[in-house]
Design a protein around this motif. Structure first.
Motif, PDB file in Angstrom:
ATOM      1  N   GLN A  14      46.987  54.980  87.355  1.00 55.76           N
ATOM      2  CA  GLN A  14      47.461  54.825  86.263  1.00 55.76           C
ATOM      3  C   GLN A  14      49.170  54.947  86.359  1.00 55.76           C
ATOM      4  OE1 GLN A  14      45.347  57.264  83.402  1.00 55.76           O
ATOM      5  NE2 GLN A  14      43.930  55.814  82.798  1.00 55.76           N
ATOM      6  N   ALA A  15      49.428  55.941  86.698  1.00 52.89           N
ATOM      7  CA  ALA A  15      50.863  56.009  86.990  1.00 52.89           C
ATOM      8  C   ALA A  15      51.583  54.953  87.702  1.00 52.89           C
ATOM      9  CB  ALA A  15      51.459  57.771  87.668  1.00 52.89           C
ATOM     10  N   LEU A  16      50.958  54.525  88.960  1.00 54.12           N
ATOM     11  CA  LEU A  16      51.448  53.507  89.585  1.00 54.12           C
ATOM     12  C   LEU A  16      51.518  52.338  88.747  1.00 54.12           C
ATOM     13  CD1 LEU A  16      49.637  54.362  93.049  1.00 54.12           C
ATOM     14  CD2 LEU A  16      52.118  54.522  92.768  1.00 54.12           C
ATOM     15  N   GLU A  17      50.545  52.037  88.138  1.00 53.47           N
ATOM     16  CA  GLU A  17      50.591  50.744  87.232  1.00 53.47           C
ATOM     17  C   GLU A  17      51.736  50.731  85.950  1.00 53.47           C
ATOM     18  OE1 GLU A  17      47.167  48.039  84.954  1.00 53.47           O
ATOM     19  OE2 GLU A  17      46.632  49.990  86.047  1.00 53.47           O
ATOM     20  N   ASP A  46      51.732  65.612  90.396  1.00 53.47           N
ATOM     21  CA  ASP A  46      51.327  64.404  91.273  1.00 53.47           C
ATOM     22  C   ASP A  46      51.806  63.136  90.336  1.00 53.47           C
ATOM     23  OD1 ASP A  46      49.319  64.891  89.464  1.00 53.47           O
ATOM     24  OD2 ASP A  46      47.921  64.183  90.936  1.00 53.47           O
ATOM     25  N   ILE A  47      51.399  63.012  89.124  1.00 45.65           N
ATOM     26  CA  ILE A  47      51.687  62.196  87.832  1.00 45.65           C
ATOM     27  C   ILE A  47      53.274  62.034  87.883  1.00 45.65           C
ATOM     28  CG2 ILE A  47      51.385  61.119  85.763  1.00 45.65           C
ATOM     29  CD1 ILE A  47      48.619  62.202  86.163  1.00 45.65           C
ATOM     30  N   ARG A  48      53.860  63.088  87.648  1.00 44.40           N
ATOM     31  CA  ARG A  48      55.396  63.266  87.550  1.00 44.40           C
ATOM     32  C   ARG A  48      56.137  62.852  88.695  1.00 44.40           C
ATOM     33  NH1 ARG A  48      55.502  69.193  86.816  1.00 44.40           N
ATOM     34  NH2 ARG A  48      57.673  69.079  87.371  1.00 44.40           N
ATOM     35  N   ASP A  54      63.032  63.724  83.099  1.00 41.27           N
ATOM     36  CA  ASP A  54      61.768  64.720  82.997  1.00 41.27           C
ATOM     37  C   ASP A  54      61.910  65.825  81.783  1.00 41.27           C
ATOM     38  OD1 ASP A  54      59.650  65.946  83.421  1.00 41.27           O
ATOM     39  OD2 ASP A  54      59.818  65.927  85.979  1.00 41.27           O
ATOM     40  N   LEU A  55      61.317  65.514  80.654  1.00 39.30           N
ATOM     41  CA  LEU A  55      61.465  66.454  79.647  1.00 39.30           C
ATOM     42  C   LEU A  55      60.746  67.721  80.064  1.00 39.30           C
ATOM     43  CD1 LEU A  55      61.406  63.673  76.766  1.00 39.30           C
ATOM     44  CD2 LEU A  55      63.629  64.914  77.927  1.00 39.30           C
ATOM     45  N   PHE A  56      59.778  67.633  80.911  1.00 38.11           N
ATOM     46  CA  PHE A  56      58.935  68.661  81.252  1.00 38.11           C
ATOM     47  C   PHE A  56      59.394  69.641  82.326  1.00 38.11           C
ATOM     48  CE2 PHE A  56      55.158  71.091  82.870  1.00 38.11           C
ATOM     49  CZ  PHE A  56      54.793  71.739  81.799  1.00 38.11           C
ATOM     50  N   GLY A  57      59.434  68.768  83.476  1.00 40.93           N
ATOM     51  CA  GLY A  57      59.827  69.463  84.611  1.00 40.93           C
ATOM     52  C   GLY A  57      61.048  69.897  85.032  1.00 40.93           C
ATOM     53  N   SER A  58      61.869  69.522  84.142  1.00 43.21           N
ATOM     54  CA  SER A  58      63.422  70.035  84.299  1.00 43.21           C
ATOM     55  C   SER A  58      63.500  71.384  83.806  1.00 43.21           C
ATOM     56  CB  SER A  58      64.510  69.131  83.561  1.00 43.21           C
ATOM     57  OG  SER A  58      64.069  68.951  82.034  1.00 43.21           O
ATOM     58  N   HIS A  59      62.649  71.774  82.925  1.00 43.68           N
ATOM     59  CA  HIS A  59      62.737  73.131  82.244  1.00 43.68           C
ATOM     60  C   HIS A  59      61.704  74.131  82.836  1.00 43.68           C
ATOM     61  CE1 HIS A  59      65.878  71.699  79.901  1.00 43.68           C
ATOM     62  NE2 HIS A  59      65.123  70.826  79.428  1.00 43.68           N
ATOM     63  N   ILE A  60      60.298  73.812  83.297  1.00 45.00           N
ATOM     64  CA  ILE A  60      59.354  74.605  83.649  1.00 45.00           C
ATOM     65  C   ILE A  60      59.740  75.617  84.535  1.00 45.00           C
ATOM     66  CG2 ILE A  60      58.249  73.245  85.527  1.00 45.00           C
ATOM     67  CD1 ILE A  60      56.434  74.928  82.408  1.00 45.00           C
ATOM     68  N   GLY A  61      60.455  75.315  85.601  1.00 43.86           N
ATOM     69  CA  GLY A  61      60.751  76.263  86.540  1.00 43.86           C
ATOM     70  C   GLY A  61      61.543  77.373  86.115  1.00 43.86           C
ATOM     71  N   GLN A  62      62.526  77.072  85.165  1.00 43.73           N
ATOM     72  CA  GLN A  62      63.299  78.093  84.551  1.00 43.73           C
ATOM     73  C   GLN A  62      62.533  78.849  83.694  1.00 43.73           C
ATOM     74  OE1 GLN A  62      66.030  75.211  82.944  1.00 43.73           O
ATOM     75  NE2 GLN A  62      67.718  76.808  83.202  1.00 43.73           N
ATOM     76  N   LEU A  63      61.441  78.554  82.970  1.00 46.20           N
ATOM     77  CA  LEU A  63      60.571  79.424  82.060  1.00 46.20           C
ATOM     78  C   LEU A  63      59.593  80.135  83.061  1.00 46.20           C
ATOM     79  CD1 LEU A  63      59.438  76.863  79.116  1.00 46.20           C
ATOM     80  CD2 LEU A  63      60.653  79.311  79.050  1.00 46.20           C
TER      81      LEU A  63
END
Length: 283
Positions: A60-63, A88-90, A102-111
């Motif tokens: 679905q992500a590829l589509e 994988d989807i990100r 990327d509103l999720f991945g850009s902060h998750i590492g810091q958290l």
């Protein structure tokens, strides 16, 4: 392909208007909220908005990427806001030719560093059932708000954390519902009608709960416009009647030390945030 929802145009779209994508492996509400908050800083920019929720597989992500890349090849480069949780989807979505945020991945590492633990990687936590206790609390608050809308019921009024009071059409109902659904606040609302203005005391059923009351007011012209849509040409909608009710309501608030806010130019989100802050309600 994942379900798509066309959310329409802002401004005079046309072929030169960039497309903004809100992508998610859950409902897309968070991507829309955060992305649109950022876009409010560009009020004159025409944009076409498209939300694509429930992107749950790489296929679905590829589509979706194919759609974005096709638009990028034939017009303005799309803007992409993503709150996809799965790595994988990100990763697939990030390869699109759009301007990718990327509103999720850009902060998750810091958290993860701050909390000294790993993220769950499970989508749908913000707007799914997630925390079952909190979810049930919000649903109970919605039921309470419905039962106690517009003074329909005085049962269990002592359970209310907040009682909104105002003349008709000042925003009591949407604010009560928003506070219930978003914050789990047990909110009742009570209309102020002409007989309530015979003296400056609060309506009798509210007297034991003065400390829970919060008032809403408006501008007479604005209130008259809203009421005209409901009852055109009526005394209820007349400018004189609206002026009278608002003036007396504000006198009542001040006399009884009830905090209040003018809701005429405020969104329900702004009204709710003001109420939460001034009444010191926290969930």
């Amino acid at each position: 392909m994942a379900d798509q929802r066309q959310t329409g145009f802002v401004g005079a779209g046309g072929p030169s208007a960039p497309t903004v994508f809100f992508l998610s492996d859950s409902t897309g509400i968070t991507a829309e909220t955060l992305g649109n908050t950022l876009l409010t800083q560009f009020p004159g920019q025409p944009l076409e908005r498209r939300t694509i929720p429930f992107i749950t597989t790489v296929e679905q992500a590829l589509e979706v990427v194919g759609v974005i890349d096709q638009l990028a090849a034939t017009g303005p480069r799309p803007i992409v806001f993503s709150t996809a949780v799965g790595q994988d989807i990100r990763a697939v979505l990030a390869r699109s030719r759009g301007h990718f945020f990327d509103l999720f991945g850009s902060h998750i590492g810091q958290l993860e560093q701050a909390l000294h633990t790993s993220a769950s990687g499970q989508p749908g936590q913000a707007h799914g059932v997630g925390d079952a206790v909190r979810y049930q609390s919000r649903m109970a608050a919605v039921e309470y708000a419905i039962e106690h809308d517009d003074g329909q019921s005085l049962r269990a009024l002592e359970r209310a954390e907040l009682i909104l009071i105002a003349p008709s059409r000042c925003g009591k109902t949407p604010t009560s519902m928003y506070l219930a659904l978003q914050h789990g606040i047990l909110a009742a609302n009570f209309p102020l009608v002409e007989e309530d203005f015979a003296n400056l005391s609060l309506p009798e059923p509210l007297l034991p709960f003065r400390g829970k009351c919060f008032g809403l007011t408006s501008l007479p012209v604005r209130l008259s416009q809203i009421r005209q849509e409901r009852r055109p040409g009526s005394v209820y909608a007349s400018l004189a009647q609206c002026t009278y009710e608002l003036r007396n309501a504000e006198d009542m608030y001040r006399t009884n030390h009830v905090p209040y806010v003018n809701s005429a130019s405020m969104s329900v989100e702004e009204i709710s945030a003001t109420v939460l802050q001034r009444m010191q309600l926290h969930h």
